[in-house]
Write a protein that holds these residues in place. Sequence first.
Motif, short mmCIF file in Angstrom:
data_model
loop_
_atom_site.label_atom_id
_atom_site.label_comp_id
_atom_site.label_asym_id
_atom_site.label_seq_id
_atom_site.Cartn_x
_atom_site.Cartn_y
_atom_site.Cartn_z
N GLU A 38 0.92 -1.38 -0.12
CA GLU A 38 0.07 -0.07 -0.04
C GLU A 38 0.74 1.34 -0.05
OE1 GLU A 38 -2.44 -0.21 3.35
OE2 GLU A 38 -3.72 -1.83 2.45
N ALA A 39 0.35 2.41 -0.63
CA ALA A 39 0.99 3.71 -0.62
C ALA A 39 0.11 4.54 0.27
CB ALA A 39 1.14 3.99 -2.07
N ILE A 40 0.65 5.13 1.40
CA ILE A 40 -0.24 5.89 2.19
C ILE A 40 0.11 7.50 1.74
CG2 ILE A 40 -0.82 6.64 4.52
CD1 ILE A 40 0.29 3.90 5.43
N GLU A 41 -1.11 8.11 1.16
CA GLU A 41 -0.93 9.50 0.97
C GLU A 41 -0.72 10.26 2.03
OE1 GLU A 41 -2.83 12.82 -1.84
OE2 GLU A 41 -3.66 11.08 -1.96
N VAL A 42 0.53 11.27 2.23
CA VAL A 42 0.52 12.21 3.22
C VAL A 42 0.69 13.58 2.63
CG1 VAL A 42 1.61 10.44 4.66
CG2 VAL A 42 3.15 11.81 2.98
N THR A 43 0.02 13.85 1.44
CA THR A 43 0.10 15.12 0.81
C THR A 43 -0.28 16.16 1.58
OG1 THR A 43 -0.29 13.97 -1.06
CG2 THR A 43 -0.22 16.38 -1.23
N ALA A 44 0.37 17.24 1.74
CA ALA A 44 -0.20 18.57 2.60
C ALA A 44 -0.32 19.79 1.64
CB ALA A 44 0.88 18.60 3.89
N HIS A 45 -0.63 20.81 2.17
CA HIS A 45 -1.02 22.11 1.64
C HIS A 45 0.52 22.46 1.39
CE1 HIS A 45 -5.15 22.80 1.42
NE2 HIS A 45 -5.29 22.26 2.65
N ASP A 46 1.65 22.23 1.97
CA ASP A 46 2.92 22.66 1.57
C ASP A 46 3.72 21.58 0.99
OD1 ASP A 46 3.17 20.98 3.94
OD2 ASP A 46 4.31 22.27 5.02
N ARG A 50 3.68 21.10 -5.43
CA ARG A 50 2.49 20.60 -5.66
C ARG A 50 2.05 19.16 -6.19
NH1 ARG A 50 -1.75 25.10 -6.22
NH2 ARG A 50 -2.96 23.63 -7.47
N TYR A 51 3.15 18.29 -5.70
CA TYR A 51 3.11 16.94 -5.93
C TYR A 51 2.62 16.11 -4.85
CZ TYR A 51 5.47 16.80 -10.54
OH TYR A 51 5.79 16.99 -11.91
N ARG A 52 1.74 15.24 -5.08
CA ARG A 52 1.38 14.08 -3.94
C ARG A 52 2.60 13.44 -3.28
NH1 ARG A 52 -4.09 13.80 -4.10
NH2 ARG A 52 -5.08 14.31 -5.99
N GLU A 53 2.54 13.23 -2.15
CA GLU A 53 3.69 12.54 -1.41
C GLU A 53 3.17 11.39 -0.75
OE1 GLU A 53 6.74 15.34 0.55
OE2 GLU A 53 4.71 16.22 0.92
N PHE A 54 3.88 10.36 -0.54
CA PHE A 54 3.52 8.98 0.03
C PHE A 54 4.43 8.36 0.93
CE2 PHE A 54 1.66 9.66 -4.22
CZ PHE A 54 0.02 9.22 -3.93
N ILE A 55 3.91 7.72 1.64
CA ILE A 55 4.90 6.62 2.80
C ILE A 55 4.34 5.19 2.42
CG2 ILE A 55 5.18 8.63 4.29
CD1 ILE A 55 3.27 7.23 6.22
N LYS A 56 5.44 4.47 2.85
CA LYS A 56 5.11 2.99 2.60
C LYS A 56 4.23 2.63 3.57
CE LYS A 56 9.84 2.19 0.95
NZ LYS A 56 11.03 1.12 1.18
#
Length: 143
Positions: A38-46, A50-56
């Motif tokens: 799974e990829a857990i999305e951790v995107t924030a306003h900062d 403007r790229y989505r960020e993920f953690i394992k």
Amino acid sequence: MAGKDAFGTQLLRDTNGAGSFAVIANVSDLNGPSRAREAIEVTAHDSPNRYREFIKGLKDGGEVEATINFDPGNTSHQALDADFEEDDLRDYQLIILPGEADEHTWTFSALITAIGDAYPTDNKIERTVTFKISGMPVLTATG
């Protein structure tokens, strides 16, 4: 060499829960383990640019799928029916390149989630079996 011939790959099941494995006869095709994560999305306003960020996230051992030239009288095929009915997990192995210097073995605990039989008028009797892996499948060099 660009590749290896998969002919001879074996599917085995633990017959007694103590690591005594026996070959399942007449397997014509094998696929898997098909692991996933799974990829857990951790995107924030900062988040930068403007790229989505993920953690394992959690890993899934996946499935192994087998196609068998089915013989209802074969004891290894009957054992798969019993495995489907039991409540406990069972250990299985996939032996890749058996007897060669580059032999490897996948070992995994699984439950059978599907068994399907086909009886065509113009072809062989065939059984498909899906093994859902519980936990981590382990690949070891055994040659």
